[in-house]
Design an enzyme around this catalytic site. Structure first.
Site, PDB file in Angstrom:
ATOM      1  N   LEU A  15       0.866  -1.185   0.000  1.00  0.00           N
ATOM      2  CA  LEU A  15       0.000   0.000   0.000  1.00  0.00           C
ATOM      3  C   LEU A  15       0.898   1.229   0.000  1.00  0.00           C
ATOM      4  O   LEU A  15       1.890   1.276   0.732  1.00  0.00           O
ATOM      5  CB  LEU A  15      -0.890   0.026   1.251  1.00  0.00           C
ATOM      6  CG  LEU A  15      -2.278  -0.591   1.180  1.00  0.00           C
ATOM      7  CD1 LEU A  15      -2.964  -0.460   2.538  1.00  0.00           C
ATOM      8  CD2 LEU A  15      -3.151   0.047   0.108  1.00  0.00           C
ATOM      9  N   ASP A  16       0.562   2.225  -0.811  1.00  0.00           N
ATOM     10  CA  ASP A  16       1.334   3.466  -0.828  1.00  0.00           C
ATOM     11  C   ASP A  16       1.294   4.131   0.549  1.00  0.00           C
ATOM     12  O   ASP A  16       0.322   3.958   1.297  1.00  0.00           O
ATOM     13  CB  ASP A  16       0.756   4.440  -1.861  1.00  0.00           C
ATOM     14  CG  ASP A  16       0.991   3.982  -3.291  1.00  0.00           C
ATOM     15  OD1 ASP A  16       1.962   3.237  -3.517  1.00  0.00           O
ATOM     16  OD2 ASP A  16       0.208   4.374  -4.181  1.00  0.00           O
ATOM     17  N   PRO A  17       2.323   4.922   0.886  1.00  0.00           N
ATOM     18  CA  PRO A  17       2.324   5.618   2.178  1.00  0.00           C
ATOM     19  C   PRO A  17       1.078   6.474   2.414  1.00  0.00           C
ATOM     20  O   PRO A  17       0.601   6.573   3.547  1.00  0.00           O
ATOM     21  CB  PRO A  17       3.585   6.496   2.101  1.00  0.00           C
ATOM     22  CG  PRO A  17       4.492   5.762   1.174  1.00  0.00           C
ATOM     23  CD  PRO A  17       3.584   5.125   0.151  1.00  0.00           C
ATOM     24  N   ARG A  34      -3.879   5.019  -8.380  1.00  0.00           N
ATOM     25  CA  ARG A  34      -3.366   6.332  -8.803  1.00  0.00           C
ATOM     26  C   ARG A  34      -3.416   6.471 -10.324  1.00  0.00           C
ATOM     27  O   ARG A  34      -3.772   7.527 -10.854  1.00  0.00           O
ATOM     28  CB  ARG A  34      -1.919   6.510  -8.328  1.00  0.00           C
ATOM     29  CG  ARG A  34      -1.789   6.758  -6.838  1.00  0.00           C
ATOM     30  CD  ARG A  34      -0.345   6.982  -6.450  1.00  0.00           C
ATOM     31  NE  ARG A  34       0.463   5.774  -6.525  1.00  0.00           N
ATOM     32  CZ  ARG A  34       1.663   5.697  -7.081  1.00  0.00           C
ATOM     33  NH1 ARG A  34       2.184   6.760  -7.673  1.00  0.00           N
ATOM     34  NH2 ARG A  34       2.349   4.574  -7.068  1.00  0.00           N
TER      35      ARG A  34
END
Length: 235
Positions: free
Chosen positions: A47-49, A182
Site C-alpha cells: 500500500l502506498d504511504p 493512482r
C-alpha cells in the site's frame, strides 16, 4: 498461536506508514516477544504511504502463501480531485498542471466510469515499484531520469460512484492484482477531458478479509501478549 510454523494476520495500515514500516514494526515486536533473532514476516500486497487500509501479514512458513493472497481481488475507496494533476498522481508531489472542469457533470462521470469496467490496459505510474532493467521505476524517476513503462492488462470488476461533489468524487473500485488506483485516477481524469489525482485512498478488502477484521499497530503489544505461547525450556 505458532508464529514460527506460520500465522496469517490482518492489519489496518496507518496513513504515511510504508508497508515496510508496518512489517518491520511487527517483526521487531514479535522477535522480542518470542526471544528469537530472526523470524520470517512478509506482506501480501503493498500500500502506498498515503493510502490506508487492509494489509495481510504472514509469518514463518505461512509466508509461502503470500502469492495466493496477492492474486485475490481487492476493494478500494478512492477520493479524486478533478482538474489538477501531480507527477505521482496523488498528494506525494505538488500540482504540476491545471485543467478545466466546468464541462464535467455527475452524468458524465457515471458514463466515463462505465468504460473502465472489465478488462483494461493500464500504464503504471513512474513513481512505483515496477522494475525497469532491474531498477525500481521510482528510483529512476526521483533522479529525474525518463522512465517508460509498458501497459499491463488488468480487470476492474466493479466501479461505483459513491459521492460527487465536483470537482471531488469518491469511487469504490473492485479490481485485480497489479491495479494502480493512482493510475486509474489519472486515466479517469483524461477520459473526462480534464485531469485528476488521488487525494485519499483506503483498501477496504482483500479477498474475504475486510477492514473490521484488522488490527491497528497500537494493538500489536496486547495481541502478542495474549497470543504468544510461553514455552518453558525442557530441563
Amino acid at each position: 498461536m505458532d508464529f514460527i510454523a506460520g500465522e496469517i494476520l490482518y492489519f489496518n495500515k496507518p496513513l504515511t506508514w510504508t508497508s515496510f514500516d508496518l512489517v518491520n514494526k511487527f517483526r521487531y515486536k514479535l522477535s522480542r516477544k518470542l526471544k528469537v533473532k530472526k523470524i520470517k514476516v512478509g506482506h501480501a500486497g503493498t500500500l502506498d504511504p498515503l493510502a490506508t487500509g487492509v494489509m495481510i501479514v504472514c509469518t514463518g512458513r505461512a509466508t509461502k502463501r503470500i502469492d495466493e493472497f496477492q492474486y485475490q481481488t481487492k476493494e478500494y475507496i478512492a477520493t479524486l480531485k478533478l482538474g489538477e494533476t501531480t507527477p505521482s498522481f496523488d498528494l506525494e508531489k505538488e500540482i504540476d498542471a491545471v485543467y478545466p472542469t466546468e464541462h464535467i457533470t455527475r452524468e458524465l462521470v457515471e458514463e466515463v466510469l462505465k468504460t473502465f469496467v472489465g478488462t483494461i490496459q493500464q500504464i503504471p505510474p513512474v513513481f512505483s515499484a515496477c522494475k525497469v532493467e532491474g531498477k525500481r521505476a521510482y528510483e529512476l524517476a526521483r533522479k529525474g531520469e525518463e522512465v517508460e513503462l509498458k501497459s499491463k492488462t488488468l480487470v476492474i470488476d466493479e466501479l461505483e460512484l459513491l459521492e460527487c461533489d465536483l470537482p471531488v468524487i469518491k469511487i469504490r473500485v473492485v479490481c485485480s492484482k497489479g491495479t494502480y488506483i493512482r493510475a486509474l485516477a489519472r486515466d479517469i481524469g483524461k477520459a473526462l477531458g480534464s485531469g485528476a489525482h488521488l487525494i485519499g485512498l483506503e483498501r477496504t478488502r482483500i479477498g474475504e478479509v475486510t477492514l473490521d477484521m484488522c488490527m491497528s499497530p497500537e494493538e500489536i503489544d496486547d495481541f502478542l501478549e495474549q497470543n504468544v505461547v510461553k514455552i518453558e525450556e525442557e530441563k
